[in-house]
Design a protein around this motif. Structure first.
Motif, PDB file in Angstrom:
ATOM      1  N   LEU A   1       4.331  35.678  22.144  1.00 36.54           N
ATOM      2  CA  LEU A   1       5.037  34.468  22.550  1.00 36.54           C
ATOM      3  C   LEU A   1       5.835  34.702  23.826  1.00 36.54           C
ATOM      4  O   LEU A   1       5.910  33.833  24.707  1.00 36.54           O
ATOM      5  CB  LEU A   1       5.950  34.009  21.410  1.00 36.54           C
ATOM      6  N   LEU A   2       6.428  35.880  23.936  1.00 40.37           N
ATOM      7  CA  LEU A   2       7.204  36.206  25.133  1.00 40.37           C
ATOM      8  C   LEU A   2       6.309  36.321  26.362  1.00 40.37           C
ATOM      9  O   LEU A   2       6.673  35.864  27.452  1.00 40.37           O
ATOM     10  CB  LEU A   2       7.964  37.509  24.893  1.00 40.37           C
ATOM     11  N   ALA A   3       5.128  36.899  26.195  1.00 42.50           N
ATOM     12  CA  ALA A   3       4.198  36.994  27.332  1.00 42.50           C
ATOM     13  C   ALA A   3       3.751  35.611  27.791  1.00 42.50           C
ATOM     14  O   ALA A   3       3.626  35.351  28.996  1.00 42.50           O
ATOM     15  CB  ALA A   3       2.993  37.849  26.926  1.00 42.50           C
ATOM     16  N   GLU A   4       3.518  34.696  26.857  1.00 42.13           N
ATOM     17  CA  GLU A   4       3.142  33.331  27.228  1.00 42.13           C
ATOM     18  C   GLU A   4       4.286  32.626  27.950  1.00 42.13           C
ATOM     19  O   GLU A   4       4.061  31.882  28.925  1.00 42.13           O
ATOM     20  CB  GLU A   4       2.742  32.559  25.968  1.00 42.13           C
ATOM     21  N   HIS A   5       5.518  32.853  27.504  1.00 41.50           N
ATOM     22  CA  HIS A   5       6.693  32.260  28.168  1.00 41.50           C
ATOM     23  C   HIS A   5       6.808  32.786  29.605  1.00 41.50           C
ATOM     24  O   HIS A   5       7.080  32.007  30.539  1.00 41.50           O
ATOM     25  CB  HIS A   5       7.941  32.603  27.362  1.00 41.50           C
TER      26      HIS A   5
ATOM     27  N   LEU B   1       1.909  41.231  32.235  1.00 39.97           N
ATOM     28  CA  LEU B   1       2.772  40.406  31.382  1.00 39.97           C
ATOM     29  C   LEU B   1       2.948  41.043  30.007  1.00 39.97           C
ATOM     30  O   LEU B   1       4.061  41.062  29.461  1.00 39.97           O
ATOM     31  CB  LEU B   1       2.176  39.011  31.240  1.00 39.97           C
ATOM     32  N   ALA B   2       1.855  41.555  29.440  1.00 40.92           N
ATOM     33  CA  ALA B   2       1.953  42.209  28.139  1.00 40.92           C
ATOM     34  C   ALA B   2       2.830  43.446  28.204  1.00 40.92           C
ATOM     35  O   ALA B   2       3.594  43.736  27.280  1.00 40.92           O
ATOM     36  CB  ALA B   2       0.554  42.573  27.636  1.00 40.92           C
ATOM     37  N   MET B   3       2.780  44.158  29.318  1.00 40.50           N
ATOM     38  CA  MET B   3       3.595  45.354  29.483  1.00 40.50           C
ATOM     39  C   MET B   3       5.082  44.997  29.545  1.00 40.50           C
ATOM     40  O   MET B   3       5.931  45.656  28.934  1.00 40.50           O
ATOM     41  CB  MET B   3       3.168  46.080  30.761  1.00 40.50           C
ATOM     42  N   ILE B   4       5.410  43.921  30.272  1.00 42.90           N
ATOM     43  CA  ILE B   4       6.810  43.476  30.348  1.00 42.90           C
ATOM     44  C   ILE B   4       7.295  43.013  28.979  1.00 42.90           C
ATOM     45  O   ILE B   4       8.418  43.317  28.556  1.00 42.90           O
ATOM     46  CB  ILE B   4       6.959  42.361  31.394  1.00 42.90           C
TER      47      ILE B   4
ATOM     48  N   LEU C   1      13.027  38.632  31.459  1.00 45.12           N
ATOM     49  CA  LEU C   1      13.184  37.919  32.730  1.00 45.12           C
ATOM     50  C   LEU C   1      13.766  38.831  33.804  1.00 45.12           C
ATOM     51  O   LEU C   1      13.410  38.726  34.989  1.00 45.12           O
ATOM     52  CB  LEU C   1      14.069  36.690  32.524  1.00 45.12           C
ATOM     53  N   SER C   2      14.654  39.743  33.418  1.00 42.70           N
ATOM     54  CA  SER C   2      15.184  40.699  34.389  1.00 42.70           C
ATOM     55  C   SER C   2      14.077  41.631  34.880  1.00 42.70           C
ATOM     56  O   SER C   2      13.984  41.933  36.083  1.00 42.70           O
ATOM     57  CB  SER C   2      16.323  41.502  33.763  1.00 42.70           C
TER      58      SER C   2
END
Length: 601
Positions: A208-212, A229-232, A244-245
């Motif tokens: 969900l966070l990667a999609e956001h 994105l998946a790594m972040i 986000l940071s």
């Protein structure tokens, strides 16, 4: 008027606007913008619709999941006011349906409203700060409908401050609401928690966070690879603010290292100092295959590329966890944060490795991570962890060892001569299986035990009840039955026993509940004062003592004890035990001297 002296603020001569970081720019302003907190949003929505608005709320959770943001949204909902316009009725009551900015909304979002007071408990910990809140709470709000006190990190308040707040918190004025936020809920006194509605804000799922993050990148016109994105999302560990940071940092790093400004996973991996996931899996597979030289070379290569050895071990442990989940619960391991390669190779590892091997790898790797954090030579310490794991991967499980030695069903030793988790040609496996290859292994004869009863079937004896408890994995109950129960009477549906010294009187009620659960019948279990037979443990000890005394009286044993001062009899085995172990002794190629006494006529 001279335009050169007074330039247009919106013109070319105006200074550039200050950059707003993504964590502030995309901070949610309504409950519809919150992600991953659906249970809390649903509860608050129903409460506001029914008019059951509480006086105090306690928000808890890890960093960056939205505690302070939720507090400001709640303050906005308490004071939502919208004047009537053409085609729209006025709104002047608490609601969480805030599609349009109201009269007080922007000031509350910017944390500058006079009636919404935010206090950081980390810097205002004393009773004087709380006394000021109590004194001001008596006065009605200046502009809004409700005066809201938001206390962040409330667990930092002193004991006196908490005590001073209790009375006002329990019976506040009708125009006052309290919202507390904390990351350490256990440090908040239970007297405060009982006066608040508590909401536990959950970590955000990595998918969900990667999609956001992907949606935010689209709004910012930023190109980024899905693997990045998946790594972040994984590095943020469920924190939206942290993600986000990291995305802010990744945009700056990617723009400097890419011709078209796109953020690549390889660049992000260098920025974060993490190892390539595929190379981590290669390292894990090499270690579990026992190839120490290859594993050390792979780790050194990743270290030279900027990867942290402790992070590499941690990602290996995460892959072991992924393989375990794919093996035991495949449906729970489907996540958008996993790359196709991780899913494929995780499935292969799950099919190839056994559960004991995976759990053992997890324990060694996590202990190794702790060792590396305090080590002055992280690479050398990581090498030793890999060596330890590689040689542990060669070891068979205790169950495999017992089967190889013949302590199992016929044919079990041959079927499990080489553990599935151990590589072919492992030294330990060869030394164990070699005696098995020299000749047939006598299977250990089955020991006659009462068959455990299935639910709904009568339990024939007390021994069958003990066996049933062992089958149901009720180990504590089994031990209590063997050591604390002096049986007086046993029949279907009824048990009477005397409690041995030190036994718990709760045993009767616990046994009654288990029997009803297992047999679908109601049992009467009672404790009497006296008249019970010895416990099963006492019987075994008496038999052991009798056998030991008879053995000590044997002339040969007495002669051995006399010639070897300090020698002790460690264990006493009967003829049945010796016969059952004959096959195992033959398989292990153990030779004994003929020291047995001559047989009697």
């Amino acid at each position: 008027m001279d335009d050169a002296l007074f330039p247009d603020p919106q013109g070319a001569g105006a200074p550039p606007a200050a950059y707003r970081v993504l964590a502030r720019k995309y901070r949610p302003s309504s409950f519809a913008d919150l992600i991953g907190q659906e249970p809390m949003v649903r509860t608050l929505e129903n409460a506001f619709d029914l008019g059951r608005i509480h006086q105090a709320y306690l928000l808890t959770g890890v960093r960056g999941v939205g505690k302070t943001t939720t507090a400001r949204i709640l303050a906005r909902a308490f004071n939502y006011e919208l004047p009537a316009t053409d085609g729209r009725a006025a709104v002047n009551q608490p609601t969480i349906h805030m599609d349009t900015l109201g009269v007080h909304c922007q000031a509350i979002i910017d944390s500058r409203h006079v009636d919404v007071l935010e206090m950081d408990a980390a810097s205002h910990t004393g009773i004087d700060d709380v006394r000021e809140i109590i004194d001001n709470a008596r006065y009605r709000p200046v502009m809004a409908r409700t005066k809201v006190y938001i206390i962040d990190e409330v667990h930092m308040l002193s004991k006196a401050a908490f005590n001073g707040l209790l009375k006002t918190l329990e019976e506040p004025p009708e125009h006052v609401k309290f919202i507390f936020a904390t990351t350490e809920i256990d440090k908040v006194p239970v007297t405060v928690r009982s006066r608040c509605q508590r909401f536990d804000l959950r970590r955000i799922d990595a998918g969900l966070l990667a999609e956001h993050l992907r949606k935010i990148c689209e709004k910012e016109s930023v190109e980024i690879e899905p693997d990045a994105l998946a790594m972040i999302a994984r590095a943020a560990e469920g924190s939206v603010r942290d993600s986000l940071s990291l995305l802010d940092q990744a945009i700056a790093y990617g723009s400097a290292h890419s011709a078209n400004g796109a953020i690549k996973a390889d660049d992000l991996r260098l920025m974060l100092g993490v190892a390539d996931k595929s190379r981590v899996i290669d390292l894990f597979e090499a270690v579990m295959a026992g190839d120490v030289a290859k594993a050390i070379a792979l780790l050194e290569d990743q270290y030279n590329g900027g990867a942290d050895p402790a992070q590499a071990l941690l990602e290996m442990a995460e892959f072991a966890h992924l393989a375990t989940r794919l093996k035991l619960a495949p449906e729970t391991a489907q996540s958008a944060a996993l790359t196709p390669e991780e899913k494929r190779r995780g499935q292969e590892a799950a099919e190839r490795l056994s559960v004991p091997a995976l759990t053992r790898a997890w324990q060694i790797l996590m202990k190794g991570v702790d060792e590396l954090r305090g080590s002055q030579r992280p690479l050398q310490a990581a090498d030793m962890v890999l060596v330890r794991l590689a040689y542990a991967a060669d070891l068979p499980t205790p169950g495999d060892v017992l089967k190889q030695l013949g302590y199992g069903a016929p044919g079990a030793a041959a079927a499990s001569a080489t553990p599935a988790s151990a590589p072919r040609g492992a030294p330990f496996a060869a030394s164990v299986s070699a005696p098995v290859a020299r000749g047939p292994v006598a299977a250990r004869p089955a020991v006659a035990q009462p068959a455990p009863a299935a639910p709904g079937v009568a339990i024939a004896s007390f021994e069958a009840l003990v066996a049933l408890a062992e089958e149901k994995r009720e180990i504590r109950l089994k031990i209590s039955l063997e050591s604390d129960v002096r049986l007086v009477r046993f029949e279907q549906g009824r048990i009477e026993f005397e409690l041995a010294p030190g036994g718990s009187r709760e045993l009767a009620s616990a046994l009654m509940q288990k029997l009803q659960l297992w047999t679908n019948e109601r049992w009467m279990v009672s404790i009497v004062a006296a008249g019970g037979a010895p416990t099963l443990k006492e019987k075994r000890e008496a038999q052991e003592a009798e056998r030991r005394s008879g053995l000590e009286a044997d002339p040969v044993v007495a002669s051995v004890l006399a010639h070897f001062p300090g020698a002790q009899i460690i264990a006493v085995r009967s003829k049945d035990d010796q016969a059952s172990r004959a096959g195992a002794e033959e398989a292990a190629d153990v030779q004994y001297d003929d020291m047995s006494p001559p047989e009697e006529d």
